[in-house]
Design a protein around this motif. Structure first.
Motif, PDB file in Angstrom:
ATOM      1  N   TYR A 169       0.187  -1.582   0.508  1.00  0.00           N
ATOM      2  CA  TYR A 169       0.316   0.018   0.189  1.00  0.00           C
ATOM      3  C   TYR A 169       0.855   0.790   0.181  1.00  0.00           C
ATOM      4  CZ  TYR A 169      -3.290  -3.703   1.526  1.00  0.00           C
ATOM      5  OH  TYR A 169      -4.750  -4.505   1.231  1.00  0.00           O
ATOM      6  N   ALA A 170       0.797   2.198  -0.515  1.00  0.00           N
ATOM      7  CA  ALA A 170       1.306   3.762  -0.799  1.00  0.00           C
ATOM      8  C   ALA A 170       0.907   4.213   0.642  1.00  0.00           C
ATOM      9  CB  ALA A 170       0.739   4.078  -2.127  1.00  0.00           C
ATOM     10  N   VAL A 171       2.115   4.439   1.515  1.00  0.00           N
ATOM     11  CA  VAL A 171       2.333   5.331   2.716  1.00  0.00           C
ATOM     12  C   VAL A 171       2.126   6.884   2.581  1.00  0.00           C
ATOM     13  CG1 VAL A 171       2.578   5.736   5.050  1.00  0.00           C
ATOM     14  CG2 VAL A 171       3.229   3.124   3.984  1.00  0.00           C
ATOM     15  N   ALA A 172       2.579   6.881   1.825  1.00  0.00           N
ATOM     16  CA  ALA A 172       2.913   9.218   1.035  1.00  0.00           C
ATOM     17  C   ALA A 172       3.326   8.775  -0.204  1.00  0.00           C
ATOM     18  CB  ALA A 172       3.659   9.043   1.922  1.00  0.00           C
ATOM     19  N   ARG A 173       2.637   9.907  -1.286  1.00  0.00           N
ATOM     20  CA  ARG A 173       3.014   9.588  -2.605  1.00  0.00           C
ATOM     21  C   ARG A 173       3.652  11.915  -2.594  1.00  0.00           C
ATOM     22  NH1 ARG A 173       0.348   8.437  -8.030  1.00  0.00           N
ATOM     23  NH2 ARG A 173       1.695   8.795  -9.397  1.00  0.00           N
ATOM     24  N   GLU A 174       4.119  12.163  -3.790  1.00  0.00           N
ATOM     25  CA  GLU A 174       4.477  13.410  -3.517  1.00  0.00           C
ATOM     26  C   GLU A 174       5.332  13.713  -5.347  1.00  0.00           C
ATOM     27  OE1 GLU A 174       4.966  17.363  -3.164  1.00  0.00           O
ATOM     28  OE2 GLU A 174       4.522  16.161  -1.803  1.00  0.00           O
ATOM     29  N   GLN A 175       5.080  14.491  -5.712  1.00  0.00           N
ATOM     30  CA  GLN A 175       5.822  14.976  -7.318  1.00  0.00           C
ATOM     31  C   GLN A 175       5.944  16.467  -7.300  1.00  0.00           C
ATOM     32  OE1 GLN A 175       2.835  14.350 -10.019  1.00  0.00           O
ATOM     33  NE2 GLN A 175       4.443  13.173 -11.447  1.00  0.00           N
ATOM     34  N   LEU A 176       7.369  16.410  -7.233  1.00  0.00           N
ATOM     35  CA  LEU A 176       8.146  17.512  -7.614  1.00  0.00           C
ATOM     36  C   LEU A 176       8.285  18.099  -8.853  1.00  0.00           C
ATOM     37  CD1 LEU A 176       9.844  17.127  -4.180  1.00  0.00           C
ATOM     38  CD2 LEU A 176       7.643  18.522  -4.445  1.00  0.00           C
ATOM     39  N   LYS A 177       8.829  19.222  -9.007  1.00  0.00           N
ATOM     40  CA  LYS A 177       8.472  19.435 -10.286  1.00  0.00           C
ATOM     41  C   LYS A 177      10.471  20.034 -10.216  1.00  0.00           C
ATOM     42  CE  LYS A 177       8.675  22.950 -14.364  1.00  0.00           C
ATOM     43  NZ  LYS A 177       7.338  24.184 -14.515  1.00  0.00           N
ATOM     44  N   LEU A 178      11.017  19.975 -11.065  1.00  0.00           N
ATOM     45  CA  LEU A 178      12.596  20.128 -10.856  1.00  0.00           C
ATOM     46  C   LEU A 178      13.144  20.699 -11.656  1.00  0.00           C
ATOM     47  CD1 LEU A 178      13.939  16.238 -10.249  1.00  0.00           C
ATOM     48  CD2 LEU A 178      13.625  18.562  -8.378  1.00  0.00           C
ATOM     49  N   GLU A 179      13.753  22.196 -11.396  1.00  0.00           N
ATOM     50  CA  GLU A 179      14.217  22.935 -12.671  1.00  0.00           C
ATOM     51  C   GLU A 179      15.578  22.971 -12.667  1.00  0.00           C
ATOM     52  OE1 GLU A 179      12.201  25.520 -13.445  1.00  0.00           O
ATOM     53  OE2 GLU A 179      10.229  24.960 -11.591  1.00  0.00           O
ATOM     54  N   VAL A 180      15.390  21.906 -14.020  1.00  0.00           N
ATOM     55  CA  VAL A 180      17.260  21.629 -14.603  1.00  0.00           C
ATOM     56  C   VAL A 180      17.443  21.735 -15.861  1.00  0.00           C
ATOM     57  CG1 VAL A 180      17.416  19.740 -13.003  1.00  0.00           C
ATOM     58  CG2 VAL A 180      16.072  19.529 -14.026  1.00  0.00           C
ATOM     59  N   ALA A 181      17.825  21.912 -16.432  1.00  0.00           N
ATOM     60  CA  ALA A 181      17.993  22.343 -18.016  1.00  0.00           C
ATOM     61  C   ALA A 181      17.787  20.156 -18.447  1.00  0.00           C
ATOM     62  CB  ALA A 181      18.991  22.740 -18.691  1.00  0.00           C
ATOM     63  N   THR A 182      16.985  20.413 -19.502  1.00  0.00           N
ATOM     64  CA  THR A 182      16.838  19.095 -20.013  1.00  0.00           C
ATOM     65  C   THR A 182      18.307  18.665 -21.061  1.00  0.00           C
ATOM     66  OG1 THR A 182      14.147  20.650 -20.703  1.00  0.00           O
ATOM     67  CG2 THR A 182      15.292  18.393 -22.352  1.00  0.00           C
ATOM     68  N   PRO A 183      18.462  17.965 -20.490  1.00  0.00           N
ATOM     69  CA  PRO A 183      19.957  17.286 -21.593  1.00  0.00           C
ATOM     70  C   PRO A 183      20.113  17.504 -22.792  1.00  0.00           C
ATOM     71  CG  PRO A 183      18.487  15.012 -20.691  1.00  0.00           C
ATOM     72  CD  PRO A 183      17.371  16.490 -20.345  1.00  0.00           C
ATOM     73  N   VAL A 184      21.273  17.915 -23.503  1.00  0.00           N
ATOM     74  CA  VAL A 184      21.122  17.738 -24.706  1.00  0.00           C
ATOM     75  C   VAL A 184      21.223  15.857 -25.309  1.00  0.00           C
ATOM     76  CG1 VAL A 184      22.709  18.978 -27.097  1.00  0.00           C
ATOM     77  CG2 VAL A 184      22.585  20.000 -24.696  1.00  0.00           C
ATOM     78  N   LEU A 185      20.677  16.332 -26.539  1.00  0.00           N
ATOM     79  CA  LEU A 185      21.345  14.867 -27.281  1.00  0.00           C
ATOM     80  C   LEU A 185      22.619  14.793 -27.719  1.00  0.00           C
ATOM     81  CD1 LEU A 185      17.781  14.245 -29.789  1.00  0.00           C
ATOM     82  CD2 LEU A 185      18.400  13.730 -26.646  1.00  0.00           C
ATOM     83  N   ARG A 186      22.766  13.157 -27.421  1.00  0.00           N
ATOM     84  CA  ARG A 186      24.254  12.866 -27.584  1.00  0.00           C
ATOM     85  C   ARG A 186      24.848  13.072 -28.894  1.00  0.00           C
ATOM     86  NH1 ARG A 186      27.696   8.232 -25.052  1.00  0.00           N
ATOM     87  NH2 ARG A 186      28.524   9.559 -25.802  1.00  0.00           N
ATOM     88  N   GLN A 187      26.143  14.133 -29.532  1.00  0.00           N
ATOM     89  CA  GLN A 187      26.024  13.880 -30.887  1.00  0.00           C
ATOM     90  C   GLN A 187      26.589  12.761 -31.342  1.00  0.00           C
ATOM     91  OE1 GLN A 187      28.594  17.792 -29.894  1.00  0.00           O
ATOM     92  NE2 GLN A 187      26.330  19.132 -30.449  1.00  0.00           N
ATOM     93  N   ARG A 188      27.535  12.591 -32.412  1.00  0.00           N
ATOM     94  CA  ARG A 188      28.181  12.345 -33.185  1.00  0.00           C
ATOM     95  C   ARG A 188      29.674  12.779 -32.632  1.00  0.00           C
ATOM     96  NH1 ARG A 188      26.764  13.586 -39.154  1.00  0.00           N
ATOM     97  NH2 ARG A 188      29.076  13.267 -38.889  1.00  0.00           N
ATOM     98  N   ALA A 189      30.649  11.437 -32.593  1.00  0.00           N
ATOM     99  CA  ALA A 189      31.890  11.330 -32.344  1.00  0.00           C
ATOM    100  C   ALA A 189      32.768  12.296 -32.936  1.00  0.00           C
ATOM    101  CB  ALA A 189      32.247   9.453 -32.322  1.00  0.00           C
ATOM    102  N   ASP A 190      32.484  12.297 -33.705  1.00  0.00           N
ATOM    103  CA  ASP A 190      33.355  13.269 -35.000  1.00  0.00           C
ATOM    104  C   ASP A 190      32.857  14.279 -34.666  1.00  0.00           C
ATOM    105  OD1 ASP A 190      30.764  12.327 -35.870  1.00  0.00           O
ATOM    106  OD2 ASP A 190      32.168  12.772 -38.491  1.00  0.00           O
ATOM    107  N   VAL A 191      31.535  14.570 -33.919  1.00  0.00           N
ATOM    108  CA  VAL A 191      31.498  16.503 -34.479  1.00  0.00           C
ATOM    109  C   VAL A 191      31.382  16.878 -33.100  1.00  0.00           C
ATOM    110  CG1 VAL A 191      30.202  16.554 -36.329  1.00  0.00           C
ATOM    111  CG2 VAL A 191      28.688  16.108 -34.273  1.00  0.00           C
TER     112      VAL A 191
END
Length: 182
Positions: free
Chosen positions: A1-23
């Motif tokens: 059973y769930a005793v407690a629950r919380e959802q928080l919005k984190l103020e973080v930058a969205t990670p950039v997608l990985r680039q190709r190794a040559d760039v």
């Protein structure tokens, strides 16, 4: 059973997608004695040949890793021990006693190899092999690090047990962070 629950919005930058190794942004690789330093656009990572692992990591906000303690590096190293629980008593004997008798709580670590390559200007690969010896066997830990020009560090681990070891309580790596982090 769930005793407690919380959802928080984190103020973080969205990670950039990985680039190709040559760039990817170029990396500077410098070797000074024991230390291998990899410097990118916004980060610096240091690896120790003697320790066979990451020993320094800074993304421009200060050191992220804790200082070494009693010749034990802060970077990811093999750990095959955990605190025993009552559930570890099985089939009439304590598994924790077998773990202690096998020496899993006092592993002696030795670095066997440390190889650095730079396959592209935006990528550095470090491969290490360290053997941790116990009273009744050993565990070989092969780690392959890939440091990219975007600051991402990938780590692939392989563990090979040898000897007369009991069922392992845990297998993984432990990493100690700076106490300034919360």
């Amino acid at each position: 059973y769930a005793v407690a629950r919380e959802q928080l919005k984190l103020e973080v930058a969205t990670p950039v997608l990985r680039q190709r190794a040559d760039v990817l942004s170029p990396l500077t690789l410098t070797e000074q004695g024991d230390l291998v330093r990899i410097t990118g656009k916004d980060f610096t990572a240091g690896f120790s040949r003697a320790a066979g692992t990451l020993v320094s990591l800074d993304y421009g906000f200060g050191e992220l890793l804790a200082p070494p303690e009693a010749d034990v590096p802060s970077g990811p190293i093999l750990q095959a021990w955990r605190a025993p629980t009552d559930n570890d008593k099985g089939f009439g004997k304590w598994l924790a006693r077998e773990w202690t008798q096998a020496g899993l709580d006092k592993l002696s670590r030795r670095v066997e190899s440390f190889v650095v390559t730079q396959p592209a200007t935006g990528s550095v690969r470090i491969e290490t092999v360290a053997v941790s010896t116990a009273a009744k066997g050993s565990l070989s830990h092969r780690a392959v690090w890939t440091v990219s020009g975007d600051g991402i560090i990938d780590l692939a681990n392989e563990f090979i047990p040898a000897g007369e070891l009991p069922p392992l309580p845990r297998i993984g790596v432990v990493l100690r962070l700076s106490t300034t982090l919360e």
